[in-house]
Motif scaffolding. Structure first.
Motif, short mmCIF file in Angstrom:
data_model
loop_
_atom_site.label_atom_id
_atom_site.label_comp_id
_atom_site.label_asym_id
_atom_site.label_seq_id
_atom_site.Cartn_x
_atom_site.Cartn_y
_atom_site.Cartn_z
N PRO A 81 -18.03 -19.51 13.17
CA PRO A 81 -17.56 -20.61 14.03
C PRO A 81 -18.59 -21.75 14.05
CG PRO A 81 -17.26 -18.49 15.13
CD PRO A 81 -18.09 -18.22 13.90
N GLN A 82 -18.08 -22.97 14.15
CA GLN A 82 -18.98 -24.11 14.30
C GLN A 82 -19.66 -24.09 15.66
OE1 GLN A 82 -15.74 -26.95 13.33
NE2 GLN A 82 -17.09 -27.74 11.74
N PRO A 83 -20.89 -24.61 15.74
CA PRO A 83 -21.70 -25.22 14.69
C PRO A 83 -22.36 -24.17 13.79
CG PRO A 83 -22.93 -25.25 16.74
CD PRO A 83 -21.57 -24.69 17.07
N ARG A 84 -22.56 -24.52 12.53
CA ARG A 84 -23.12 -23.60 11.54
C ARG A 84 -24.54 -23.98 11.13
NH1 ARG A 84 -17.36 -24.78 8.91
NH2 ARG A 84 -16.16 -23.05 9.82
N ASP A 85 -25.10 -24.96 11.83
CA ASP A 85 -26.39 -25.50 11.42
C ASP A 85 -27.48 -24.44 11.30
OD1 ASP A 85 -24.90 -27.75 11.78
OD2 ASP A 85 -26.36 -28.80 13.03
N ALA A 86 -27.54 -23.52 12.27
CA ALA A 86 -28.61 -22.52 12.26
C ALA A 86 -28.52 -21.62 11.02
CB ALA A 86 -28.53 -21.67 13.53
N PRO A 125 -2.95 -11.80 15.83
CA PRO A 125 -4.21 -11.61 16.58
C PRO A 125 -4.56 -10.14 16.79
CG PRO A 125 -2.44 -12.31 18.04
CD PRO A 125 -1.90 -12.42 16.65
N ARG A 126 -3.63 -9.22 16.55
CA ARG A 126 -3.93 -7.79 16.70
C ARG A 126 -4.72 -7.25 15.52
NH1 ARG A 126 2.21 -6.04 17.31
NH2 ARG A 126 2.18 -7.43 15.49
N ARG A 127 -4.70 -7.98 14.42
CA ARG A 127 -5.35 -7.49 13.20
C ARG A 127 -6.64 -8.22 12.87
NH1 ARG A 127 -1.19 -7.14 8.36
NH2 ARG A 127 -3.04 -6.14 7.49
N THR A 128 -6.76 -9.47 13.30
CA THR A 128 -7.88 -10.30 12.87
C THR A 128 -8.40 -11.12 14.04
OG1 THR A 128 -6.82 -10.52 10.71
CG2 THR A 128 -8.65 -12.01 11.17
N ASP A 129 -9.72 -11.28 14.10
CA ASP A 129 -10.33 -12.16 15.09
C ASP A 129 -10.15 -13.61 14.65
OD1 ASP A 129 -12.21 -12.95 17.27
OD2 ASP A 129 -13.45 -13.52 15.55
N TRP A 130 -9.61 -14.44 15.51
CA TRP A 130 -9.30 -15.81 15.15
C TRP A 130 -10.53 -16.61 14.76
CZ3 TRP A 130 -6.01 -19.07 13.34
CH2 TRP A 130 -6.18 -20.44 13.54
N GLU A 131 -11.58 -16.54 15.56
CA GLU A 131 -12.74 -17.39 15.34
C GLU A 131 -13.43 -17.09 14.01
OE1 GLU A 131 -13.56 -20.07 16.91
OE2 GLU A 131 -11.87 -19.78 18.26
N SER A 132 -13.32 -15.87 13.52
CA SER A 132 -13.95 -15.52 12.24
C SER A 132 -12.94 -15.41 11.10
CB SER A 132 -14.72 -14.20 12.37
OG SER A 132 -13.85 -13.14 12.72
N SER A 133 -11.73 -15.91 11.33
CA SER A 133 -10.66 -15.74 10.33
C SER A 133 -10.78 -16.68 9.14
CB SER A 133 -9.30 -15.96 11.00
OG SER A 133 -9.15 -17.31 11.40
N GLY A 134 -11.57 -17.73 9.28
CA GLY A 134 -11.74 -18.67 8.18
C GLY A 134 -10.78 -19.84 8.19
N TRP A 135 -10.17 -20.12 9.35
CA TRP A 135 -9.14 -21.15 9.42
C TRP A 135 -9.68 -22.56 9.23
CZ3 TRP A 135 -8.75 -24.95 13.30
CH2 TRP A 135 -9.73 -24.84 14.31
N ARG A 136 -10.96 -22.78 9.61
CA ARG A 136 -11.55 -24.11 9.41
C ARG A 136 -12.68 -24.01 8.39
NH1 ARG A 136 -11.10 -28.33 13.05
NH2 ARG A 136 -11.43 -27.14 14.93
N GLY A 137 -12.57 -24.77 7.32
CA GLY A 137 -13.55 -24.71 6.25
C GLY A 137 -14.81 -25.50 6.55
N LEU A 138 -15.49 -25.85 5.48
CA LEU A 138 -16.78 -26.55 5.56
C LEU A 138 -16.66 -27.91 4.90
CD1 LEU A 138 -19.99 -26.18 6.03
CD2 LEU A 138 -20.02 -25.67 3.58
N GLY A 139 -17.31 -28.90 5.46
CA GLY A 139 -17.37 -30.23 4.85
C GLY A 139 -18.74 -30.50 4.27
N TYR A 181 -20.76 -33.09 4.45
CA TYR A 181 -21.77 -33.67 5.34
C TYR A 181 -22.21 -32.65 6.39
CZ TYR A 181 -20.50 -37.86 2.86
OH TYR A 181 -20.27 -38.76 1.85
N GLU A 182 -21.36 -31.71 6.71
CA GLU A 182 -21.75 -30.61 7.59
C GLU A 182 -22.79 -29.73 6.90
OE1 GLU A 182 -19.74 -26.75 9.87
OE2 GLU A 182 -18.54 -28.00 8.54
N LEU A 183 -22.64 -29.55 5.60
CA LEU A 183 -23.57 -28.71 4.85
C LEU A 183 -24.97 -29.32 4.77
CD1 LEU A 183 -24.27 -26.36 2.89
CD2 LEU A 183 -23.31 -27.76 1.05
N VAL A 184 -25.06 -30.62 4.51
CA VAL A 184 -26.37 -31.21 4.26
C VAL A 184 -27.04 -31.78 5.51
CG1 VAL A 184 -25.80 -31.70 1.86
CG2 VAL A 184 -25.36 -33.46 3.60
N ALA A 185 -26.29 -31.94 6.60
CA ALA A 185 -26.88 -32.54 7.80
C ALA A 185 -28.08 -31.77 8.35
CB ALA A 185 -25.81 -32.69 8.89
#
Length: 239
Positions: free
Chosen positions: A116-121, A178-192, A194-198
């Motif tokens: 889940p975002q933020p992924r900076d750490a 939602p009974r099979r997979t955790d939403w926050e770790s499901s991968g629904w939002r990818g990476l950009g 500028y998020e990678l290099v910031a």
């Protein structure tokens, strides 16, 4: 000798077999960055990428994975590589048990979308353990800039929506259970990009050049893979 991973997954229709063969193809184009090197596999999961790295010429691999059950199972497969493959259970992957600059290459394959975002750490920690002159390879993470969730819901625009709304749509349309997979770790939002290099500094992009769009974007001073559905980002640490 037959590839260790393929020998352990003899069924050609097994989903991991297909993913592994795809990964071999991708990493074979990047061999010059890790042949003969000690490589960190960040979020090693089922050991696919560790096996691929070793088959393609890495001297050794160290995998870190927060899911202890996966570590126990995957050590069985990787055991055939002996001391060249070390898989560690690391509950907190923002605090790795390695000194600064411990690895010549760090691979993060199909991982960041599940954080889940933020992924900076997480990004800063991978960069910390990468030696100057080494490369960070981020692969198989969907591009959040494109207006489609390619990974989880396979629906337009949902990856641009707030989490709660995207989750509601996914459940309502039967695209997410939602009974099979955790939403926050499901991968629904990818990476950009500028998020990678910031969160990091002193990097140099080694641009993708396999398609015409890559060369056009590079000519305009933009990151070559900016519009790829699943970019492969290769960043060299300058110092």
């Amino acid at each position: 000798m037959q590839d260790v991973f393929i020998r352990n997954f003899r069924d050609p229709d097994h989903p991991d077999t297909g993913r592994y063969r795809t990964l071999l193809g991708t990493l074979s184009r990047l061999r010059q960055h890790f042949v003969g090197c000690r490589v960190l596999d960040y979020g090693a999961s089922h050991g696919l990428s560790m096996a691929a790295l070793l088959e393609l010429g890495a001297a050794s691999t160290v995998g870190v994975e927060p899911d202890e059950d996966r570590v126990i199972e995957d050590r069985r497969i990787l055991a055939e590589y002996g001391e060249r493959a070390e898989l560690l259970h690391v509950p907190d992957t923002t605090a790795l048990p390695f000194d600064d600059g411990s690895f010549s290459c760090v691979l993060c394959n199909a991982v960041l979308e599940h954080i889940p975002q933020p992924r900076d750490a997480h990004i800063r920690e991978m960069w910390r353990v990468l030696a100057p002159g080494g490369v960070l390879i981020v692969n198989e993470t969907p591009n959040k800039y494109l207006p489609v969730d390619f990974h989880t819901l396979h629906l337009p625009l949902t990856n641009w929506l707030p989490s709660r709304i995207a989750h509601w749509i996914g459940v309502k349309l039967g695209r997410f259970d939602p009974r099979r997979t955790d939403w926050e770790s499901s991968g629904w939002r990818g990476l950009g990009w500028y998020e990678l290099v910031a969160p990091i500094s002193d990097w140099e992009l080694i641009p993708e050049r396999t398609r015409v769009r890559h060369r056009i974007l590079t000519a305009f001073g933009l990151p070559a893979s900016l519009l790829d559905p699943y970019p492969c980002w290769v960043l060299r640490r300058i110092r």
